[in-house]
Design an enzyme around this catalytic site. Structure first.
Site, mmCIF file in Angstrom:
data_model
loop_
_atom_site.group_PDB
_atom_site.id
_atom_site.type_symbol
_atom_site.label_atom_id
_atom_site.label_comp_id
_atom_site.label_asym_id
_atom_site.label_seq_id
_atom_site.Cartn_x
_atom_site.Cartn_y
_atom_site.Cartn_z
ATOM 1 N N ALA A 151 0.854 -1.186 0.000
ATOM 2 C CA ALA A 151 0.000 0.000 0.000
ATOM 3 C C ALA A 151 0.886 1.230 0.000
ATOM 4 O O ALA A 151 2.029 1.188 0.472
ATOM 5 C CB ALA A 151 -0.920 0.024 1.218
ATOM 6 N N VAL A 184 0.589 3.823 1.843
ATOM 7 C CA VAL A 184 0.862 4.331 3.201
ATOM 8 C C VAL A 184 1.827 3.462 3.989
ATOM 9 O O VAL A 184 2.276 3.864 5.060
ATOM 10 C CB VAL A 184 -0.445 4.482 4.018
ATOM 11 C CG1 VAL A 184 -1.343 5.531 3.408
ATOM 12 C CG2 VAL A 184 -1.155 3.153 4.176
ATOM 13 N N TYR A 185 2.166 2.274 3.499
ATOM 14 C CA TYR A 185 3.099 1.422 4.229
ATOM 15 C C TYR A 185 4.478 2.062 4.208
ATOM 16 O O TYR A 185 5.132 2.150 3.164
ATOM 17 C CB TYR A 185 3.168 0.026 3.614
ATOM 18 C CG TYR A 185 1.925 -0.826 3.788
ATOM 19 C CD1 TYR A 185 0.843 -0.401 4.537
ATOM 20 C CD2 TYR A 185 1.840 -2.074 3.182
ATOM 21 C CE1 TYR A 185 -0.287 -1.188 4.690
ATOM 22 C CE2 TYR A 185 0.710 -2.873 3.332
ATOM 23 C CZ TYR A 185 -0.355 -2.417 4.084
ATOM 24 O OH TYR A 185 -1.472 -3.193 4.226
ATOM 25 N N SER A 186 4.907 2.514 5.361
ATOM 26 C CA SER A 186 6.202 3.199 5.501
ATOM 27 C C SER A 186 6.323 4.366 4.520
ATOM 28 O O SER A 186 7.380 4.609 3.940
ATOM 29 C CB SER A 186 7.362 2.213 5.329
ATOM 30 O OG SER A 186 7.416 1.311 6.412
ATOM 31 N N ASN A 187 5.193 5.065 4.323
ATOM 32 C CA ASN A 187 5.168 6.271 3.483
ATOM 33 C C ASN A 187 5.741 6.016 2.086
ATOM 34 O O ASN A 187 6.514 6.816 1.551
ATOM 35 C CB ASN A 187 5.933 7.409 4.161
ATOM 36 C CG ASN A 187 5.627 8.765 3.551
ATOM 37 O OD1 ASN A 187 4.512 9.008 3.102
ATOM 38 N ND2 ASN A 187 6.615 9.647 3.524
#
Length: 344
Positions: free
Chosen positions: A59, A61-64
């Site tokens: 995704a 948003v996973y670790s920006n």
């Protein structure tokens, strides 16, 4: 590895898929999940592909964005051997256009994800949450444009309520736009809410479940036991408040039933918990995560064998909870409302 059809589509996916939330390790939540770098990700992907696990889920948003970047780098040179699933819609910044499922956000978000993933297409794009501020027609029309452009092949949803998913499916049917073929949802032996409404909906409408957190947010690893605090190595110390709540007494009942079945089958507690999920209606793929190669190999051991009917019944009984209204009257009668195909 067993392959299954993803919902009512022609896409074949492995029964187990790999969750790349452990790639990157940025931020308070994801740093506790894992901090796998590119070299480590390549080794993980080697193990997964050798076992027939070809679907990798991430995704923005996973670790920006770092998870997508690492996954893309690790898959370089073997992109055609893998299926990539990613999600967007949650905030990627503080600006008014940095979240949601409006046309602008989807178009910009997909372009950014393609760049981070080093690919020309996303095999499965899922909306990470329902956007109640954007008309579903705008969202679905934008997804249709992305599919027609070849940038996205299949579309799905994640963490939708039943009415949100059904409203979207009805609009897609009305206008001839791509339907959601997957719903990435939380489901585990200590989190069976998915069964109340989303499972019958998925069976009726041809939406396959991609299960996240099959081990109950790290509670079904075999390390949690009655009367003992979580071990110091457990990520629950940092992440428990981020995840779904679990009644402690019910958790202990489930863990004790899992340990009993694990001893009978000579499998691990996580393997039994995942195998139980693989038998459930509408489940197309269970997303497994791993911080180490050993964890990955153990989780891969959840396939290739089956629980007995008696073992399933004991796990069902230990994990049962009375559904909310209006579902509990039917649950007391021994089943759900009838759907086509039926839930068996």
């Amino acid at each position: 590895m067993e392959y299954r059809t993803l919902g009512r589509s022609g896409l074949k996916v492995p029964a187990l898929s790999f969750g790349a939330g452990t790639f990157g390790g940025q931020g308070p939540l994801f740093s506790a999940w894992g901090d796998t770098d590119v070299a480590g990700a390549r080794r993980m992907i080697d193990i997964a592909l050798d076992a027939g696990l070809t679907l990798f889920d991430t995704a923005d948003v996973y670790s920006n964005g770092a998870s997508e970047e690492i996954l893309g780098a690790a898959l370089e040179g073997r992109r055609d051997q893998a299926l990539i699933s990613t999600k967007l819609g949650l905030p990627m910044g503080d600006g008014p256009l940095d979240a949601g499922a409006a046309r602008h956000r989807l178009a910009r978000g997909v372009e950014a994800a393609l760049k981070r993933l080093r690919t020309d297409r996303i095999d499965l794009l899922q909306l990470h949450a329902f956007d109640g501020t954007t008309p579903v027609e705008e969202t679905l029309a934008a997804l249709d444009d992305l599919v027609r452009a070849g940038k996205v092949l299949y579309v799905g949803a994640s963490n939708f309520a039943g009415w949100e998913l059904m409203k979207s499916l009805a609009a897609a049917d009305r206008h001839g736009w791509p339907r959601y073929v997957a719903h990435q949802a939380y489901y585990s032996l200590v989190g069976r809410d998915y069964e109340w409404e989303l499972m019958p909906l998925g069976a009726d409408q041809g939406v396959g479940a991609m299960v996240w957190s099959p081990l109950g947010w790290g509670r079904l690893t075999g390390k949690i036991r009655r009367g003992q605090p979580p071990p110091q190595t457990s990520r629950l110390h940092e992440t428990a408040d981020f995840g779904p709540p679990v009644d402690q007494e019910r958790l202990y009942r489930v863990v004790e039933a899992l340990e009993e079945v694990a001893a009978e089958t000579e499998k691990t507690v996580p393997q039994v918990a995942i195998n139980w999920l693989l038998r459930r209606p509408t489940v197309s793929s269970v997303i497994i995560g791993a911080r180490t190669e050993d964890q990955l190999r153990q989780n891969l051991g959840a396939v290739g064998w089956s629980l007995t009917a008696d073992q399933v019944a004991r796990l069902d009984a230990a994990s049962a909870v009375t559904p909310a209204y209006p579902y509990y009257p039917y649950w007391r009668e021994g089943g759900f409302r009838q759907v086509n195909p039926p839930l068996v």
